[in-house]
Design an enzyme around this catalytic site. Structure first.
Site, short mmCIF file in Angstrom:
data_model
loop_
_atom_site.label_atom_id
_atom_site.label_comp_id
_atom_site.label_asym_id
_atom_site.label_seq_id
_atom_site.Cartn_x
_atom_site.Cartn_y
_atom_site.Cartn_z
N LYS A 121 -12.24 4.64 -5.87
CA LYS A 121 -10.66 4.84 -5.94
C LYS A 121 -10.54 4.28 -7.64
O LYS A 121 -10.86 3.07 -7.70
CB LYS A 121 -9.94 4.29 -5.53
CG LYS A 121 -8.02 4.13 -5.97
CD LYS A 121 -7.29 3.42 -5.29
CE LYS A 121 -6.31 3.66 -5.60
NZ LYS A 121 -4.90 2.93 -4.90
N ASP A 226 4.75 -1.11 -1.51
CA ASP A 226 5.02 0.20 -1.03
C ASP A 226 4.19 0.62 0.31
O ASP A 226 3.27 1.34 0.60
CB ASP A 226 3.79 0.56 -2.55
CG ASP A 226 3.98 2.02 -2.84
OD1 ASP A 226 4.43 2.91 -2.46
OD2 ASP A 226 3.27 3.12 -3.21
#
Ligand code: ADP
Ligand code: MG
Length: 471
Positions: A121, A226
């Site tokens: 990532k 989130d």
């Protein structure tokens, strides 16, 4: 701009030396004047200007003369520095296709020497919250324009630290493998984001598992912030894995209740819409039939604050780091209305840099000039992290001495195995095999905005399988 790892293989030691010099200069310069790059890099036979030109050509640097003449790293340049370090450490040997585009990241498959596929990532802080960053100019002070580098590094470090700690506490998260600069390497989840799943065998069980995770996190003193269908992965056996941790906060945060309720609400809404689960609405009425799906109540959860602190600081993520990053992302998560609001609108002076969503198909990363040094040494990593903890924080304190030392260390990393002809031979052979293996591979991209056009979970899975078998 794309992540073209081919370029990486043709960069010379001098190219990396100059790239690293610009990175160092950026600790206390918005734009690094070429004279400073020359001084920090101090190439033996000069030639820094020629190297700068090369780096500009490959878009690893950006030249700006609007305020004064100087250079700054692009995200691509930063990507290359991180990737090279991780390859040198032996974390992976090849970069594959892009498998995800997050709100503030790009995710790629990478392969280890033994063929194991991992996920990499690359954090791109600023992609969606650039306005939030801009509004913090007072705090950013003199480093207002180049702070994305520092913020993305902090986000990666935080994500790595939380993932590691959560894994140690038995949460279903990817295995955190390593971290450098703005890059986190983790195990590849063999599944698909819940948002792509049209049908579940047991929606009730999956729902309960997911809500259970929100509660379990709070019991451990944490709120995801989130937690929605984009950040929950699910596999063919309907096993759940949660991902994406840079915005997590403590249950002692002043807005903890709001964040907790919002995470819960996202899940309730999604399961109600997608899987027709029916829930008791937020009213005072008491309805016995739907009692089992009552929303969990934040205040009645027994929370254990500070539980993960030890693990977090062991990963090099400090309370100060948390404060710093919270200042920036808070505005973003407060504004974010969750899964409905997935716009990628970028505004701001650097927005062109954030559009690096092209896909590079699998390719090996055996650098022609840099035989790899396998170094997973924790101490080394901690020191390196410490060095980059300072990126964007120090105020003119690096001297020629320290930069020389740093550059020498970087070079030592690169040249550690230079005599090892056999290793070189093996690596080159592996590279050729890898390149041959990808011949004809299709480009695939999982975007959180494009799931509606996709064929649901099975199609995504088969792509992964195909990819894996190709390797
Ligand atoms: P962002 O913080 O930008 O939202 P995420 O961590 O949520 O980024 O990742 C974006 C997408 O990338 C996810 O929705 C998922 O499809 C994919 N992804 C992320 N991590 C992994 C992983 N470890 N294994 C497989 N896919 C992943
Ligand atoms: Mg996400």
């Amino acid at each position: 701009m794309k992540l073209d790892v081919d370029v990486l293989r043709y960069l010379s030691k001098d190219d990396f030396r100059v790239l690293t010099a610009v990175e160092m200069g950026m600790r206390n310069h918005e734009l690094v004047p070429s004279e400073l790059v020359v001084r920090i890099a101090s190439l033996k036979h000069g030639g820094t200007y020629k190297v700068l030109k090369n780096l500009l050509k490959y878009k690893l640097l950006h030249h700006d003369s609007s305020k004064y003449d100087g250079f700054r790293l692009t995200y691509l340049g930063y990507d290359f520095l991180a990737i090279k370090t991780l390859v040198n450490r032996g974390v992976f040997v090849a970069v594959g296709r892009q498998i995800g585009v997050g709100k503030e990241s790009d995710i790629f498959e990478v392969a280890k020497e033994d063929g194991t596929v991992l996920a990499m990532k690359l954090h791109r802080l600023g992609r969606t919250s650039f306005r939030a960053v801009k509004s913090k100019r007072d705090y950013l002070g003199h480093r207002n324009n180049y702070n994305w580098l520092y913020l993305s590094r902090l986000a990666a470090l935080k994500e790595f630290a939380f993932m590691k700690a959560l894994e140690e506490h038995g949460f279903p998260v990817p295995n955190a493998v390593d971290c450098n600069r703005h890059c986190v390497v983790m195990s590849l989840v063999q599944g698909y984001p819940l948002v792509q799943v049209k049908q579940l065998q047991n929606p009730d069980i999956v729902f309960e598992t997911i809500i259970g995770l929100v509660v379990h996190l709070a019991e451990h003193g944490l709120i995801h912030c989130d937690f929605n269908e984009f950040n929950i992965m699910i596999d063919d056996d309907e096993k759940v894995t949660m991902i994406d941790f840079p915005q997590m906060v403590s249950v002692s945060h002043r807005n903890a209740q709001m964040y907790f309720d919002r995470d819960v609400e996202c899940i309730f809404k999604f399961f109600s819409k997608r899987f027709n689960l029916s829930f008791q609405e937020h009213t005072d009425e008491i309805d016995g039939d739907t009692e089992e799906y009552d929303r969990p109540c934040f205040s009645s959860i027994e929370k254990c604050t500070g539980f993960l602190d030890k693990e977090l600081s062991a990963s090099g993520f400090t309370g100060k780091d948390q404060d710093e990053i919270e200042k920036f992302i808070e505005e973003g998560i407060e504004k974010d209305t969750g899964s409905e609001d997935e716009g990628m609108a970028d505004e701001g002076p650097n927005s062109d840099e954030f559009d690096e969503t092209n896909i590079k198909e699998f390719d090996s990363l055996q650098l022609l000039e840099q035989p790899e040094r396998v170094n997973c040494d924790e101490k080394g990593k901690a020191e390196e992290r410490q060095q980059f903890c300072e990126a964007g924080q120090s105020s003119g304190r690096e001297t020629q001495d320290t930069s020389d030392k740093f550059l020498k260390e970087e070079e030592a990393n690169e040249t550690g195995n230079e005599d090892d002809a056999e290793l070189m031979h093996r690596l080159n052979k592996q590279r050729r095999r890898a390149v041959a293996a990808v011949h004809g591979r299709r480009k695939t991209l999982t975007s959180r905005n494009s799931y509606k056009d996709k064929g649901g979970k099975s199609s995504h899975n088969s792509k992964i399988q195909k990819q894996l078998s190709g390797w």
